[in-house]
Design a protein around this motif. Structure first.
Motif, mmCIF file in Angstrom:
data_model
loop_
_atom_site.group_PDB
_atom_site.id
_atom_site.type_symbol
_atom_site.label_atom_id
_atom_site.label_comp_id
_atom_site.label_asym_id
_atom_site.label_seq_id
_atom_site.Cartn_x
_atom_site.Cartn_y
_atom_site.Cartn_z
ATOM 1 N N ALA A 38 0.584 -1.527 -0.079
ATOM 2 C CA ALA A 38 0.034 0.274 0.275
ATOM 3 C C ALA A 38 0.625 0.637 -0.152
ATOM 4 O O ALA A 38 0.696 2.154 -0.635
ATOM 5 N N ASP A 41 2.239 2.168 -3.216
ATOM 6 C CA ASP A 41 1.784 2.865 -4.100
ATOM 7 C C ASP A 41 1.125 4.100 -4.128
ATOM 8 O O ASP A 41 1.097 4.602 -4.473
ATOM 9 N N ARG A 54 -2.392 -2.506 -7.238
ATOM 10 C CA ARG A 54 -2.928 -2.122 -6.135
ATOM 11 C C ARG A 54 -4.474 -2.608 -6.743
ATOM 12 O O ARG A 54 -4.745 -2.836 -5.551
ATOM 13 N N CYS A 58 -5.427 -4.377 -2.103
ATOM 14 C CA CYS A 58 -6.598 -3.933 -2.264
ATOM 15 C C CYS A 58 -7.529 -5.384 -1.503
ATOM 16 O O CYS A 58 -8.313 -5.769 -0.324
ATOM 17 N N GLU A 96 -5.344 3.285 0.981
ATOM 18 C CA GLU A 96 -5.604 2.744 -0.511
ATOM 19 C C GLU A 96 -7.300 3.178 -0.196
ATOM 20 O O GLU A 96 -8.265 1.761 -0.648
ATOM 21 N N ASN A 99 -10.211 3.060 -2.657
ATOM 22 C CA ASN A 99 -9.878 2.403 -4.245
ATOM 23 C C ASN A 99 -10.312 0.259 -2.674
ATOM 24 O O ASN A 99 -10.751 -0.147 -3.758
#
Length: 301
Positions: A38, A41, A54, A58, A96, A99
């Motif tokens: 995470a 990203d 990604r 997640c 994240e 997302n």
């Protein structure tokens, strides 16, 4: 880990097997991996915009939260170190957040809040009592208090409107201050974040000179893990745009000064002239490490 990501695109959650009484081996590595992914990203450490990366991140985060005991009766949690694992997973989830699905966010929130609530009435442990009596011979509780503080910082900053937010914050300050408290601090009238130290602290977890005793040694690994556990609150409060508690920096200058300047000969005659962070031929601080006695983890740091 290879099995976990087999056909990952077509499954709602990854396969993460739990191990009875050994969830440290089952969950801890995954929690670190999820946070690292995470972070990579969020801070754009990837060379390309990898949407698969990604999505994998997640899915790993949501899969770990799904099998926490707050969401799954037979899941992991409510155990030694589980607050740190939940914080790693939860911190990664926070990075994240946009997302993740609403359902996954609820499960992640359940996990974070559940682990934070465990510490509201927690009796904070100490290596040495205020009287000077050793309570846990050769085994500081500084690192443990530091890693447990992290979930409270995360819960407070992620869910500031929660009814327990003020209770989380109060216990956060206690865990942070106790992590790096010295014997003199336990009897000090100094005020930190509005707290008089001798009214809160019931002992100490580091030595007066900044060394930390663990595994019966003056152990560099535990000097730095106390430091690392406390510093997580700094990053969390910064990302939340909140004022960093002074408790998150308590005595870290003393620990660092010890790492850099302490003559190990005062602790081990065979290490006279050496330092935790060794000096190079120019007398400058280097990345070479040392400690009194022998590193019991073995091998090279």
């Amino acid at each position: 880990s290879k099995k976990s990501f087999i056909n990952w695109e077509n499954t709602n959650h990854l396969y993460i097997p739990l191990k009875e009484n050994r969830n440290e081996n089952a969950i801890r590595p995954w929690s670190h991996i999820s946070f690292t992914m995470a972070s990579a990203d969020f801070f754009k450490c990837l060379k390309v915009n990898d949407n698969d990366f990604r999505q994998k991140t997640c899915k790993l985060i949501s899969s770990l939260a799904k099998i926490h005991c707050s969401n799954y009766f037979l899941g992991w949690g409510d155990e030694w170190q589980s607050a740190e694992w939940a914080e790693n997973i939860g911190f990664g989830a926070w990075l994240e957040w946009d997302n993740l699905t609403l359902r996954d966010k609820r499960k992640i929130a359940n996990m974070i809040i559940h682990e934070a609530d465990r510490f509201i009435n927690y009796k904070v442990p100490y290596y040495t009592a205020k009287s000077g009596k050793t309570l846990f011979k050769g085994d500081t509780k500084g690192e443990e208090n530091a890693w447990n503080s992290r979930i409270l910082a995360l819960a407070y900053c992620m869910f500031p409107e929660h009814e327990h937010a003020n209770l989380w914050y109060i216990k956060l300050l206690e865990l942070l201050l106790s992590s790096s408290a010295r014997p003199t601090d336990a009897n000090s009238t100094r005020t930190v974040d509005g707290i008089v130290l001798n009214q809160l602290l019931n002992g100490s977890n580091i030595n007066e000179d900044g060394t930390v005793t663990n595994h019966g040694l003056y152990h560099i690994d535990y000097m730095t893990t106390v430091y690392e556990g406390m510093s997580d609150s700094i990053f969390i409060f910064l990302l939340a745009g909140k004022k960093i508690p002074a408790a998150a920096l308590f005595n870290l200058d003393i620990v660092y000064d010890c790492l850099v300047n302490k003559n190990l000969g005062n602790l081990d005659s065979k290490k006279e002239g050496h330092h935790f962070y060794e000096r190079n031929e120019n007398g400058e601080i280097s990345s070479e490490l040392n400690m009194p006695g022998k590193n019991d983890w073995g091998g090279k740091w």
